[in-house]
Scaffold this motif. Structure first.
Motif, PDB file in Angstrom:
ATOM      1  N   ILE A  52       7.401   8.955  -1.884  1.00 60.81           N
ATOM      2  CA  ILE A  52       7.821   9.162  -0.495  1.00 60.81           C
ATOM      3  C   ILE A  52       9.338   9.140  -0.429  1.00 60.81           C
ATOM      4  N   GLU A  53       9.901  10.137   0.218  1.00 57.63           N
ATOM      5  CA  GLU A  53      11.341  10.158   0.489  1.00 57.63           C
ATOM      6  C   GLU A  53      11.541  10.455   1.967  1.00 57.63           C
ATOM      7  N   VAL A  54      12.296   9.598   2.640  1.00 56.02           N
ATOM      8  CA  VAL A  54      12.575   9.779   4.065  1.00 56.02           C
ATOM      9  C   VAL A  54      14.083   9.779   4.264  1.00 56.02           C
ATOM     10  N   VAL A  55      14.566  10.805   4.930  1.00 55.73           N
ATOM     11  CA  VAL A  55      16.001  10.924   5.214  1.00 55.73           C
ATOM     12  C   VAL A  55      16.247  10.610   6.684  1.00 55.73           C
ATOM     13  N   GLY A  56      17.010   9.560   6.926  1.00 52.46           N
ATOM     14  CA  GLY A  56      17.448   9.240   8.275  1.00 52.46           C
ATOM     15  C   GLY A  56      18.946   9.485   8.391  1.00 52.46           C
ATOM     16  N   HIS A  57      19.471   9.517   9.602  1.00 50.68           N
ATOM     17  CA  HIS A  57      20.895   9.809   9.738  1.00 50.68           C
ATOM     18  C   HIS A  57      21.745   8.604   9.338  1.00 50.68           C
ATOM     19  N   LYS A  58      21.125   7.421   9.194  1.00 53.94           N
ATOM     20  CA  LYS A  58      21.842   6.241   8.692  1.00 53.94           C
ATOM     21  C   LYS A  58      21.617   6.039   7.204  1.00 53.94           C
ATOM     22  N   LYS A  59      20.345   6.003   6.791  1.00 49.50           N
ATOM     23  CA  LYS A  59      20.009   5.704   5.406  1.00 49.50           C
ATOM     24  C   LYS A  59      18.833   6.560   4.952  1.00 49.50           C
ATOM     25  N   GLU A  60      18.643   6.572   3.625  1.00 53.60           N
ATOM     26  CA  GLU A  60      17.489   7.232   3.031  1.00 53.60           C
ATOM     27  C   GLU A  60      16.608   6.191   2.335  1.00 53.60           C
ATOM     28  N   PHE A  61      15.313   6.465   2.354  1.00 56.00           N
ATOM     29  CA  PHE A  61      14.320   5.620   1.671  1.00 56.00           C
ATOM     30  C   PHE A  61      13.692   6.452   0.570  1.00 56.00           C
ATOM     31  N   LYS A  62      13.608   5.886  -0.639  1.00 55.54           N
ATOM     32  CA  LYS A  62      12.970   6.601  -1.745  1.00 55.54           C
ATOM     33  C   LYS A  62      12.070   5.646  -2.520  1.00 55.54           C
ATOM     34  N   TYR A  63      10.860   6.144  -2.798  1.00 51.19           N
ATOM     35  CA  TYR A  63       9.944   5.358  -3.638  1.00 51.19           C
ATOM     36  C   TYR A  63       9.121   6.312  -4.488  1.00 51.19           C
ATOM     37  N   HIS A  64       8.942   5.942  -5.752  1.00 49.80           N
ATOM     38  CA  HIS A  64       8.064   6.684  -6.659  1.00 49.80           C
ATOM     39  C   HIS A  64       7.325   5.685  -7.523  1.00 49.80           C
ATOM     40  N   THR A  65       6.031   5.902  -7.680  1.00 45.61           N
ATOM     41  CA  THR A  65       5.232   4.964  -8.460  1.00 45.61           C
ATOM     42  C   THR A  65       5.582   4.963  -9.945  1.00 45.61           C
ATOM     43  N   TYR A 122      11.813   0.024  -4.437  1.00 43.21           N
ATOM     44  CA  TYR A 122      12.136   1.166  -3.585  1.00 43.21           C
ATOM     45  C   TYR A 122      13.639   1.158  -3.354  1.00 43.21           C
ATOM     46  N   LYS A 123      14.186   2.325  -3.073  1.00 43.40           N
ATOM     47  CA  LYS A 123      15.631   2.461  -2.932  1.00 43.40           C
ATOM     48  C   LYS A 123      16.011   2.718  -1.482  1.00 43.40           C
ATOM     49  N   LEU A 124      17.062   2.041  -1.034  1.00 41.83           N
ATOM     50  CA  LEU A 124      17.694   2.333   0.252  1.00 41.83           C
ATOM     51  C   LEU A 124      19.076   2.878  -0.048  1.00 41.83           C
ATOM     52  N   ILE A 125      19.332   4.083   0.400  1.00 41.37           N
ATOM     53  CA  ILE A 125      20.572   4.777   0.064  1.00 41.37           C
ATOM     54  C   ILE A 125      21.416   4.941   1.313  1.00 41.37           C
ATOM     55  N   ASP A 126      22.646   4.448   1.238  1.00 40.40           N
ATOM     56  CA  ASP A 126      23.615   4.560   2.324  1.00 40.40           C
ATOM     57  C   ASP A 126      24.878   5.164   1.742  1.00 40.40           C
ATOM     58  N   GLY A 127      24.960   6.498   1.794  1.00 41.01           N
ATOM     59  CA  GLY A 127      26.099   7.174   1.175  1.00 41.01           C
ATOM     60  C   GLY A 127      26.085   6.971  -0.334  1.00 41.01           C
ATOM     61  N   LEU A 128      27.173   6.369  -0.849  1.00 41.41           N
ATOM     62  CA  LEU A 128      27.268   6.104  -2.282  1.00 41.41           C
ATOM     63  C   LEU A 128      26.650   4.773  -2.669  1.00 41.41           C
ATOM     64  N   ASN A 129      26.224   4.005  -1.683  1.00 40.70           N
ATOM     65  CA  ASN A 129      25.633   2.693  -1.958  1.00 40.70           C
ATOM     66  C   ASN A 129      24.112   2.821  -2.088  1.00 40.70           C
TER      67      ASN A 129
END
Length: 350
Positions: A249-262, A268-275
């Motif tokens: 599942i990958e979800v793109v929000g205007h603040k952060k992104e969520f990524k998960y793969h089994t 799971y990853k929370l992506i905020d720009g380069l962080n």
């Protein structure tokens, strides 16, 4: 509800029985399967007794799990509802909208709890994502990609009911795997697809088994937009190479992104720009069987606990037959959209 029977003795029935064995105050009454040998093997592993008729199993049970082939769901669910038994019906709900509508209407007239087997709602990382969306931690959502890739069409060499036309395409990759993803998109956003936005592609790559033609898809791609403006990409496959298999599942929000793969199951990853923050996924209780993804077995346990509790506490929410009908409608729309693309291609050639 304590005494639970299972109709069907296949792999999904075994997942339910494994989960049921870990739940206090729940008892497996037994199993009915058209293949008595399968039923006998089942009870040797899980206990209970075999029943020669579905009605006999239903009579001995307080709740019934319908884990038979798709084209039997309507018959078995209605049998149980007619005897005022709680029902948990595996997905997809039925093989047509007409069947699903009858099941939903019957369930709504009954005094029992009828639940759909949308166990992916109970995956820990799915509910982490739902909380992030509800709490606006990702911001306004732009898009979601949800992919489910397996290699079962390649691994399974025998021609079975899953490969023939009896289930009206619902046993292919889109109907079998994609129905979970259809429900998840609703569960996360509670917004319908805009029909005009939907584009669908369905392929059958493994075309024959045991010299018989395979009549369902083993790969599908869906693109569309929800009424809440979220763009959706769904991919299902039963013909992927092992390194590509898994649930993501990958979800793109205007603040952060969520990524998960089994493939990386505990993070799971929370992506905020380069962080990029690696966040922990809760440890599973049950071991997942081979060729299934992380948390799969636990999701059945959580689903059963929720279904059982809902029979005692009316406020406990369950994936209902209404949800099953909604997802069936979306699935049928996807099938039709693929037919539209085939028709356009044929016209273009002519």
């Amino acid at each position: 509800m304590k005494k639970i029977g299972i109709i069907g003795a296949g792999g999904i029935a075994r997942a339910h029985a494994t989960a049921l064995s870990t739940i206090k105050n729940a008892e497996l009454v037994g199993v009915y399967d058209i293949n008595q040998q399968n039923a006998e093997s089942f009870v040797k592993t899980f206990g209970g007794k075999t029943y020669e008729k579905a009605d006999e199993l239903i009579d001995a049970s307080e709740g019934v799990i319908v884990a038979s082939p798709n084209f039997c769901h309507k018959e078995h669910a209605l049998q149980a509802l007619a005897k005022h038994k709680h029902v948990l019906c595996e997905k997809p709900m039925a093989i047509s909208l007409e069947e699903a509508s009858i099941m939903k209407d019957t369930a709504e007239r009954s005094d029992v709890r009828a639940s759909m087997g949308f166990n992916y709602r109970y995956l820990s990382y799915v509910n982490i994502l739902k909380s992030l969306i509800i709490n606006n931690e990702l911001g306004n959502i732009l898009s979601i990609k949800v992919h489910f890739k397996k290699n079962s069409a390649i691994r399974r060499k025998k021609f079975t009911w899953r490969d023939d036309a009896n289930s009206k395409k619902t046993s292919g990759s889109l109907g079998d795997l994609g129905i979970h993803l259809i429900d998840l998109v609703w569960y996360l956003f509670e917004s319908d697809f805009i029909p005009e936005s939907v584009r669908a592609k369905m392929n059958t790559n493994v075309k024959t088994k045991e010299d018989k033609q395979v009549l369902v898809d083993d790969y599908a791609e869906i693109y569309g937009q929800l009424k809440n403006k979220v763009f959706v990409n769904i991919i299902t496959s039963k013909c992927s190479v092992p390194e590509d298999c898994g649930f993501s599942i990958e979800v793109v929000g205007h603040k952060k992104e969520f990524k998960y793969h089994t493939g990386n199951p505990h993070v799971y990853k929370l992506i905020d720009g380069l962080n990029v923050a690696d966040c922990s996924v809760p440890q599973s209780l049950l071991n997942d069987p081979p060729n299934e993804f992380y948390g799969w077995a636990d999701s059945f346990r959580s689903e059963l606990i929720n279904w059982i509790e809902s029979t005692q506490k009316e406020w406990v929410e369950i994936p209902s037959f209404h949800d099953g009908l909604r997802s069936q409608k979306v699935l049928e729309m996807f099938f039709e959209k693929d037919c539209d693309s085939q028709t356009r291609s044929a016209l273009a050639v002519n």
